[in-house]
Design a protein around this motif. Structure first.
Motif, PDB file in Angstrom:
ATOM      1  N   ALA A  74       1.688   4.988   5.461  1.00 39.26           N
ATOM      2  CA  ALA A  74       0.788   5.911   4.847  1.00 39.26           C
ATOM      3  C   ALA A  74       1.580   6.504   3.435  1.00 39.26           C
ATOM      4  CB  ALA A  74       0.305   7.108   5.712  1.00 39.26           C
ATOM      5  N   ALA A  75       2.971   7.046   3.750  1.00 44.07           N
ATOM      6  CA  ALA A  75       3.605   7.468   2.825  1.00 44.07           C
ATOM      7  C   ALA A  75       3.936   6.082   1.696  1.00 44.07           C
ATOM      8  CB  ALA A  75       4.985   7.804   3.251  1.00 44.07           C
ATOM      9  N   LEU A  76       4.103   5.102   2.209  1.00 40.74           N
ATOM     10  CA  LEU A  76       4.464   3.965   1.410  1.00 40.74           C
ATOM     11  C   LEU A  76       3.022   3.700   0.463  1.00 40.74           C
ATOM     12  CD1 LEU A  76       5.815   1.556   0.380  1.00 40.74           C
ATOM     13  CD2 LEU A  76       4.992   0.410   2.092  1.00 40.74           C
ATOM     14  N   ALA A  77       1.929   3.637   1.117  1.00 36.77           N
ATOM     15  CA  ALA A  77       0.618   3.645   0.595  1.00 36.77           C
ATOM     16  C   ALA A  77       0.621   4.591  -0.592  1.00 36.77           C
ATOM     17  CB  ALA A  77      -0.697   3.701   1.431  1.00 36.77           C
ATOM     18  N   GLY A  78       0.921   5.823  -0.475  1.00 37.41           N
ATOM     19  CA  GLY A  78       0.778   6.925  -1.426  1.00 37.41           C
ATOM     20  C   GLY A  78       1.518   6.837  -2.401  1.00 37.41           C
ATOM     21  N   VAL A  79       3.021   6.099  -2.336  1.00 36.90           N
ATOM     22  CA  VAL A  79       3.909   6.028  -3.504  1.00 36.90           C
ATOM     23  C   VAL A  79       3.100   5.030  -4.480  1.00 36.90           C
ATOM     24  CG1 VAL A  79       6.103   5.315  -4.217  1.00 36.90           C
ATOM     25  CG2 VAL A  79       5.609   6.956  -2.217  1.00 36.90           C
ATOM     26  N   MET A  80       2.744   3.864  -3.556  1.00 39.60           N
ATOM     27  CA  MET A  80       2.285   2.652  -4.234  1.00 39.60           C
ATOM     28  C   MET A  80       0.841   3.004  -5.337  1.00 39.60           C
ATOM     29  SD  MET A  80       4.177   0.193  -4.047  1.00 39.60           S
ATOM     30  CE  MET A  80       5.430   1.546  -3.712  1.00 39.60           C
ATOM     31  N   PHE A  81       0.044   4.105  -4.574  1.00 40.50           N
ATOM     32  CA  PHE A  81      -1.290   4.440  -5.292  1.00 40.50           C
ATOM     33  C   PHE A  81      -0.739   5.311  -6.522  1.00 40.50           C
ATOM     34  CE2 PHE A  81      -5.211   6.514  -5.780  1.00 40.50           C
ATOM     35  CZ  PHE A  81      -5.868   5.375  -6.012  1.00 40.50           C
TER      36      PHE A  81
END
Length: 301
Positions: A74-81
């Motif tokens: 989820a943290a990775l998805a947030g950074v990518m978004f």
């Protein structure tokens, strides 16, 4: 939108596709609302995530219990978004609309290559054809948009091409996260992680952060609701569909954005652009058919 992910049975596959298309259509509102916010590019992303968080928090608590802590995915998805929002908005600013649209829509190519190389998900030949058809349609749609060469085309082109990478990695992260998490929780934490990053970008770039009008505030709130309904639907559907298929289906976004621009801002749609929309949608349908055929051959798909 909060259930733990599970592969979709064949009988429910079209339901997942319909929800994915709905989410992509809602996200097609994004360029229109961003234009109306009266803020800087990254600032619009900040308000989008800020207004989405309370509703996502309520949905998560009601369906999954306490918010807890963000998972790594989820943290990775947030950074990518967050990177996707910043690069995309500034890509439009610095290069032509044509280049920004075409280059950012290379996401299915990146997703397919990533899934093939790292996740060992080898695509069928028909699916690769579908990807090519859909991207060709997006290219034709952009061909008549014009908008001038932009103030710094090389920089804008680089930002737009990189946008495809960030959004592809975001989709891959969401697809992986949906194997173990509900969509609402995943959306809440990815948005919470991305929020300070886009705000930091806006501050560093000295953007106009506070909307200058009541209409701007309304557009910011609209972006938040759009984020919940659009990206939330996409996240839910990705728990039931292959990531590579989802990346092609979301190409209906530029089709929706193009026709909304025509309706709301009288941005002309010429015959080539109309043809591009039809070709793009044909590629989306072909990709779904190719993916379904693979699923019927392999029960584990």
């Amino acid at each position: 939108m909060a259930e733990a992910a599970a592969p979709a049975p064949a009988a429910h596959r079209w339901q997942a596709v319909a929800v994915l298309v709905f989410g992509a259509c809602v996200i097609g509102l994004s360029p229109i609302l961003v234009r109306l916010t009266d803020t800087g590019p990254a600032s619009a992303g900040f308000w989008r995530l800020l207004f989405a968080l309370p509703l996502l928090a309520v949905m998560t608590v009601r369906t999954s219990g306490p918010l807890g802590r963000p998972s790594k995915v989820a943290a990775l998805a947030g950074v990518m978004f967050a990177l996707d929002l910043g690069f995309w908005h500034y890509g439009i600013k610095y290069t032509s609309v044509t280049n920004a649209t075409v280059l950012s829509n290379l996401t299915p190519v990146v997703v397919t290559a990533f899934a093939w190389i790292f996740l060992k998900q080898r695509p069928r030949g028909l699916f690769l054809v579908a990807v090519a058809v859909a991207i060709t349609g997006a290219t034709l749609m952009a061909a008549e948009k014009g908008g001038g060469p932009g103030i710094d085309p090389p920089l804008g082109n680089a930002l737009s091409a990189t946008t495809a990478l960030w959004y592809a990695l975001y989709l891959v992260a969401i697809g992986e996260g949906r194997k173990n998490e509900g969509a609402s929780r995943l959306m809440f934490w990815s948005s919470a992680v991305g929020l300070p990053l886009v705000l930091l970008g806006a501050l560093v770039l000295r953007e106009q952060i506070i909307p200058a009008s009541a209409a701007g505030w309304a557009a910011c709130i609209g972006l938040g609701l759009m984020h919940v309904a659009g990206q939330g639907s996409i996240a839910w559907a990705m728990g039931r569909l292959p990531t590579s298929t989802a990346s092609v289906v979301v190409l209906v976004q530029p089709v929706v954005a193009g026709y909304l621009g025509w309706i709301l801002f009288a941005e002309a749609i010429g015959p080539i652009q109309a043809l591009g929309a039809a070709v793009c949608l044909a590629g989306v349908v072909l990709a779904q058919g190719a993916s379904r055929a693979k699923a019927e051959v392999s029960p584990s798909a």
